[in-house]
Motif scaffolding. Structure first.
Motif, PDB file in Angstrom:
ATOM      1  N   ASP A 293     -13.474 -31.282  22.606  1.00 45.37           N
ATOM      2  CA  ASP A 293     -13.487 -32.231  23.727  1.00 45.37           C
ATOM      3  C   ASP A 293     -14.040 -33.580  23.291  1.00 45.37           C
ATOM      4  N   VAL A 294     -15.102 -33.557  22.483  1.00 43.29           N
ATOM      5  CA  VAL A 294     -15.683 -34.806  21.987  1.00 43.29           C
ATOM      6  C   VAL A 294     -14.683 -35.528  21.092  1.00 43.29           C
ATOM      7  N   ARG A 297     -12.000 -37.151  23.078  1.00 43.25           N
ATOM      8  CA  ARG A 297     -12.490 -38.363  23.741  1.00 43.25           C
ATOM      9  C   ARG A 297     -12.593 -39.523  22.756  1.00 43.25           C
ATOM     10  N   THR A 408     -21.223 -33.591  24.337  1.00 43.25           N
ATOM     11  CA  THR A 408     -20.884 -32.991  25.626  1.00 43.25           C
ATOM     12  C   THR A 408     -21.802 -31.804  25.852  1.00 43.25           C
ATOM     13  N   ARG A 412     -14.380 -28.865  29.016  1.00 42.90           N
ATOM     14  CA  ARG A 412     -13.333 -29.096  30.008  1.00 42.90           C
ATOM     15  C   ARG A 412     -12.704 -27.777  30.396  1.00 42.90           C
ATOM     16  N   ASP A 417     -16.853 -28.333  34.926  1.00 42.48           N
ATOM     17  CA  ASP A 417     -15.935 -29.450  34.676  1.00 42.48           C
ATOM     18  C   ASP A 417     -14.508 -28.912  34.711  1.00 42.48           C
TER      19      ASP A 417
END
Length: 472
Positions: A293-294, A297, A408, A412, A417
Motif C-alpha cells: 500500500d505504501v 501510494r 501505514t 486497504r 480502511d
C-alpha cells in the motif's frame, strides 16, 4: 490411581469434564436464529464475500494445475451434481468442494479476517455449495448457513493461537465448513454441537514452510477443509460422535494453544466476524499488503520509478510480514510470500497484479536485481500493534540521494480502511470477465445480489457450471 508424569491427565479426570458452556450456547444460538433476525448490512456484506470468493475460485480454476486436477477427479465418476466453478465440469460433492477450495487460494486473492488470522470464506463457501443439491436450498438459508459457518470458524481462529509452524489454511476452517453443511441439512441443536466437536478432529496439521518454499500442496489446504467439513457432517448424521470438547483439545493443545472459550460467545449475534473481514486487491500474501500500500501510494505521488535509479529499499514492519524476507522465490506461490519480490515487481509493473507474480516476472532481471536490494526488518513496536493494526514503513533510497518514504498502520480493504462495495465488485469483474465474458459475469453478480429472493440455487448453479470461454 495417580499419574506422576507431567502433562498427562488421567482418563477418569478427562471423562468427568462437562460439555463446555460456550458450545451449548452456540448450539442454541444457531438453532434459534432466523434470516429475518439478520441486519440488512450484514446480509449485503455476506453477499459481497460470496461474490469475492467466487471470483477468486473462477480465476484460480484457470491455472494449469487446477484444470488438470478437475480432469483427473472427473475421470473417477461419470458426471456429478456440483459445479467446479469456472471449469465447465460437474463433480461429486466432495470433489467439487475440494477443487473449488483449491482454486480459491491459487492466486492469493481470497478474502480474509485479521482477527481470525486466516481466510474463513474460502473454507466455508465450497462446502456450503456442495452440502445439498441446488434445488433443495433456498437463498436465505444458504446465506445464513454461510454466515454462521464463517462466524464459528473465524471465532475459533480468534480464540486460539496456532503454533508458529502452522499454516492457517485447512485448520479451523474445517469447523466452519462442517457447521454450514450441517445447518443446510437441517441439523438440530445437538447435531450442530456434535458436528463442531467431530470436525475439530478433522482439521489438518499444516506446515507454514509450504508457503515460504512455494510448495503448492499448500493450495490444497482450504479444499481439504471443505471436503472434511462435508465428511464431518456425514459422520455425525450417520451416528458418529466427537469428543465432548473437541475444539479445546485441538485448538488448546494439538494444533494451537491458549484457547479462550469466552471469545466464542463474546457479543454473539451482535458482532459478526464477516463484517470485520478484509478484501484483497494485491495478489499476494496479506502480510505484504501494508508495505505494498505504501509503495502504491509512492508511485501515485511520484510517478513510475526506474529500478536502475533505486539504490536500496528499507522496510520496517511487524513480525509476520518481516518473516517474508526471502528475496529470490522459486515460483509464483513463493513470490507471493516474498516481501522483497512483491515490492520489486510492484515497482516494475505498477501494481501487484496476477501477472506481476507469474514466470515472466520471476525471470525479469530488473525485478530480480531490485528484490535483492530490499531489506526487511521487524520493529517490535509495530508487532505490538497486532491484530488491530498491520503497520509498515517503507523508505526507497534513490541513487541521486533522495529518499521516498511513507508508512501505514492499516491495510486497504480491511475493516478500518475498507474497499467500497463498488471496488469489490470491480475486482470480481476483473477476475470473472476473462473466464466467462462480461455478460455472464454480470449475470452471476445479479444472481448473488438477489440470493435472498431466490427460492433455490438452481439459477446460480447453472451460471457457475458454465464452461470458460477458452473451452467453448
Amino acid at each position: 490411581m495417580s499419574i506422576v508424569t507431567p502433562n498427562i491427565v488421567p482418563a477418569s479426570v478427562l471423562l468427568a469434564e462437562p460439555r463446555p458452556a460456550w458450545l451449548s450456547q452456540w448450539g442454541a444460538f444457531a438453532s434459534e436464529i432466523s434470516f429475518n433476525d439478520l441486519d440488512k448490512t450484514l446480509v449485503e456484506q455476506a453477499k459481497l464475500v460470496v461474490l469475492d470468493c467466487i471470483g477468486a475460485v473462477a480465476a484460480g480454476m484457470q491455472e494449469p494445475e487446477t484444470r488438470a486436477l478437475v480432469v483427473r477427479l472427473g475421470r473417477r465418476e461419470a458426471g456429478g451434481g456440483f459445479a467446479a466453478i469456472g471449469a465447465g465440469r460437474r463433480l461429486n460433492a466432495g470433489d467439487a468442494a475440494f477443487v473449488n477450495g483449491v482454486a480459491g487460494t491459487m492466486l492469493e486473492l481470497d478474502e480474509g479476517n485479521s482477527f481470525a488470522r486466516g481466510h474463513p470464506g474460502i473454507h466455508v463457501l465450497p462446502a456450503a455449495l456442495a452440502a445439498r443439491r441446488p434445488a433443495e436450498v433456498d437463498g436465505r438459508d444458504f446465506l445464513l448457513a454461510f454466515i454462521l459457518g464463517y462466524e464459528i470458524g473465524a471465532r475459533v481462529g480468534a480464540a486460539s493461537r496456532l503454533r508458529n509452524t502452522m499454516h492457517p489454511h485447512g485448520t479451523w476452517g474445517t469447523i466452519g465448513a462442517a457447521f454450514a453443511a450441517a445447518y443446510l441439512d437441517n441439523a438440530d441443536e445437538q447435531a450442530l454441537i456434535e458436528t463442531v466437536n467431530a470436525s475439530a478432529s478433522l482439521s489438518l496439521g499444516t506446515s507454514l514452510r509450504t508457503m515460504l518454499e512455494g510448495a503448492t500442496v499448500r493450495n490444497s489446504y482450504a479444499g481439504f477443509s471443505a471436503r472434511n467439513g462435508l465428511a464431518a457432517w456425514d459422520l455425525v448424521a450417520s451416528g458418529f460422535t466427537g469428543e465432548i470438547d473437541g475444539v479445546r483439545s485441538v485448538y488448546g493443545g494439538v494444533l494451537a494453544e491458549g484457547f479462550r472459550p469466552d471469545e466464542m460467545v463474546a457479543a454473539l449475534g451482535q458482532r459478526w466476524e464477516i463484517q470485520r473481514n478484509y478484501f484483497k486487491r494485491h495478489a499476494a500474501c496479506r502480510f505484504t499488503h501494508g508495505a505494498l500500500d505504501v509503495v502504491a501510494r509512492l508511485i501515485a505521488e511520484h510517478g513510475p520509478l526506474d529500478p536502475a535509479a533505486i539504490a536500496r529499499i528499507e522496510v520496517e514492519t511487524y513480525v509476520w510480514a518481516a518473516q517474508l524476507d526471502a528475496p529470490a522465490p522459486a515460483n509464483m506461490l513463493a513470490a507471493k510470500f516474498s516481501l522483497p519480490f512483491a515490492i520489486a515487481t510492484t515497482l516494475v509493473h505498477g501494481e501487484a497484479s496476477v501477472p506481476a507474480f507469474r514466470a515472466a516476472a520471476l525471470a525479469d532481471a530488473r525485478i530480480v536485481d531490485l528484490a535483492a536490494r530490499v531489506a526487511v526488518n521487524e520493529d517490535p513496536a509495530l508487532s505490538a500493534m497486532l491484530p488491530d493494526l498491520r503497520p509498515a514503513r517503507v523508505a526507497i533510497h534513490l541513487t541521486d540521494g533522495r529518499v521516498l518514504s511513507g508508512e501505514t498502520f492499516t491495510n486497504r480493504g480491511d475493516a478500518r480502511d475498507p474497499y467500497s462495495p463498488d471496488e469489490v465488485m470491480a475486482k470480481f469483474a476483473e477476475l470473472a470477465r476473462p473466464v466467462w465474458g462480461e455478460t455472464h459475469a454480470a449475470r452471476i453478480r445479479t444472481a448473488i445480489e438477489t440470493l435472498d429472493e431466490a427460492a433455490d440455487l438452481m439459477a446460480l448453479d447453472a451460471l457457475l457450471a458454465a464452461p470458460p470461454l477458452k473451452d467453448e
